[in-house]
Design an enzyme around this catalytic site. Structure first.
Site, mmCIF file in Angstrom:
data_model
loop_
_atom_site.group_PDB
_atom_site.id
_atom_site.type_symbol
_atom_site.label_atom_id
_atom_site.label_comp_id
_atom_site.label_asym_id
_atom_site.label_seq_id
_atom_site.Cartn_x
_atom_site.Cartn_y
_atom_site.Cartn_z
ATOM 1 N N ASP A 167 -85.590 -91.729 -24.454
ATOM 2 C CA ASP A 167 -86.612 -91.895 -25.486
ATOM 3 C C ASP A 167 -87.219 -93.296 -25.423
ATOM 4 O OD1 ASP A 167 -88.184 -91.169 -27.595
ATOM 5 O OD2 ASP A 167 -86.641 -91.452 -29.123
ATOM 6 N N ASN B 171 -92.147 -80.814 -27.352
ATOM 7 C CA ASN B 171 -93.112 -81.761 -26.790
ATOM 8 C C ASN B 171 -94.499 -81.156 -26.560
ATOM 9 O OD1 ASN B 171 -90.684 -83.610 -24.754
ATOM 10 N ND2 ASN B 171 -91.424 -84.022 -26.820
HETATM 11 C C1 FPP Z 1 -89.675 -89.969 -24.387
HETATM 12 O O1 FPP Z 1 -90.585 -90.968 -24.606
HETATM 13 C C2 FPP Z 1 -89.642 -89.379 -23.082
HETATM 14 C C3 FPP Z 1 -90.145 -88.143 -22.742
HETATM 15 C C4 FPP Z 1 -91.095 -87.340 -23.527
HETATM 16 C C5 FPP Z 1 -89.685 -87.518 -21.530
HETATM 17 C C6 FPP Z 1 -90.413 -87.909 -20.282
HETATM 18 C C7 FPP Z 1 -89.509 -88.632 -19.411
HETATM 19 C C8 FPP Z 1 -89.882 -89.197 -18.276
HETATM 20 C C9 FPP Z 1 -91.284 -89.110 -17.803
HETATM 21 C C10 FPP Z 1 -88.911 -89.938 -17.463
HETATM 22 C C11 FPP Z 1 -88.038 -89.049 -16.672
HETATM 23 C C12 FPP Z 1 -88.595 -88.454 -15.485
HETATM 24 C C13 FPP Z 1 -87.915 -87.659 -14.610
HETATM 25 C C14 FPP Z 1 -88.594 -87.166 -13.382
HETATM 26 C C15 FPP Z 1 -86.511 -87.265 -14.855
HETATM 27 P P1 FPP Z 1 -91.534 -90.827 -25.880
HETATM 28 O O2 FPP Z 1 -92.906 -90.531 -25.393
HETATM 29 O O3 FPP Z 1 -90.988 -89.815 -26.830
HETATM 30 O O4 FPP Z 1 -91.440 -92.263 -26.483
HETATM 31 P P2 FPP Z 1 -91.766 -92.696 -27.988
HETATM 32 O O5 FPP Z 1 -90.667 -92.104 -28.834
HETATM 33 O O6 FPP Z 1 -91.714 -94.187 -27.916
HETATM 34 O O7 FPP Z 1 -93.124 -92.161 -28.336
#
Ligand code: FPP
Length: 253
Positions: free
Chosen positions: A33, A81
């Site tokens: 996260d 998501n």
């Molecule tokens: C959370 O950050 C992360 C995600 C929605 C998942 C995406 C993850 C990656 C792109 C990295 C992993 C990649 C691979 C290929 C395993 P957020 O957007 O929810 O952050 P925030 O809470 O600060 O908004």
């Protein structure tokens, strides 16, 4: 191993030595996260945080493999998501698909098996085809299993397991009284894998967010304020050292 000083936080080499004094956890799961916040704090678009997040994921896959961790589960895209802005969703989809494809040679070299867990419905056809290709190519690998939770929801997983078991009952292959913990565990997307020993969540949120609801019944939780793009081997070692210090009682005394 004795630390240089009781007051100074151990450096990465010291942490690694500490980790190696005890068996590695068999299964580590990670809620990655904080990509969006990482980018926003730098005045960058959120997608820049996801790109950095991929680099952090690569670092952690390598470190986990080097430590002899048998299963690593990364929460890459949840069933919730989809409610994000459509350009972020489509960028995430193609980023994840491209990243998996790009990592194929290294996954093969490391003998890592990729298993993507989650529902196929809703995933664009070309993304699914790319993922399936990497899963097929790595299916025979016998080293670490990398579970990538993609279009994944813990409740969906339980619903799907219930449906699979109900179909077996309906077909006369299973009696309701024969449904027990083991059968449910085997009907999950992670069927055959041990439950996670350690669940890491970055960016400080104290939530499970519909992740591995059945499997984490006795999992040790470790939450760090570090945002996912900044999470590195040092943080992984710290989490494991902390885990190794804990006494797991599994409900006993
Ligand atoms: C959370 O950050 C992360 C995600 C929605 C998942 C995406 C993850 C990656 C792109 C990295 C992993 C990649 C691979 C290929 C395993 P957020 O957007 O929810 O952050 P925030 O809470 O600060 O908004």
């Amino acid at each position: 191993m004795a630390l240089k000083s009781g007051n100074v936080a151990p450096d990465e080499t010291e942490l690694l030595e500490l980790v190696r004094t005890q068996p590695a956890p068999q299964h580590v799961a990670v809620i990655m996260d904080g990509n969006g916040r990482w980018a926003t704090r730098r005045g960058l678009p959120r997608v820049a945080g996801h790109s950095e997040g991929v680099k952090a994921a690569r670092t952690i896959v390598r470190a986990a493999d080097a430590l002899g961790i048998r299963y690593l589960t990364l929460y890459a895209f949840s069933s919730e998501n989809w409610s994000r802005p459509s350009d972020e969703v489509s960028m995430l989809m193609s980023l994840l698909e491209r990243s998996i494809h790009r990592e194929l040679p290294e996954l093969m070299a490391r003998n890592v098996r990729l298993r993507v867990i989650g529902r196929a419905e809703g995933v664009p056809h070309e993304v699914k085809r790319g993922i399936d290709n990497v899963m097929d190519e790595t299916a025979g690998n016998t080293g670490m299993t990398l579970f990538m939770a993609f279009n994944y929801g813990g409740r969906d997983e339980l619903v799907d397991a219930c449906r699979a078991l109900a179909r077996q009952v309906q077909a006369g292959e299973l009696r309701p009284d024969d449904i027990d913990d083991g059968r449910i565990a085997r009907a999950l997307y992670t069927g055959g894998a041990p439950d996670p020993d350690l669940l890491i969540r970055t960016s400080g949120e104290m939530r499970i967010s519909n992740f591995l609801l059945w499997q984490i019944a006795y999992t040790e939780l470790w939450v760090t304020p570090v945002l996912w793009p900044d999470f590195g081997t040092h943080d992984l070692y710290r989490a494991i050292v902390e885990y190794q210090r804990r006494e797991r009682r599994f409900g006993g005394v």
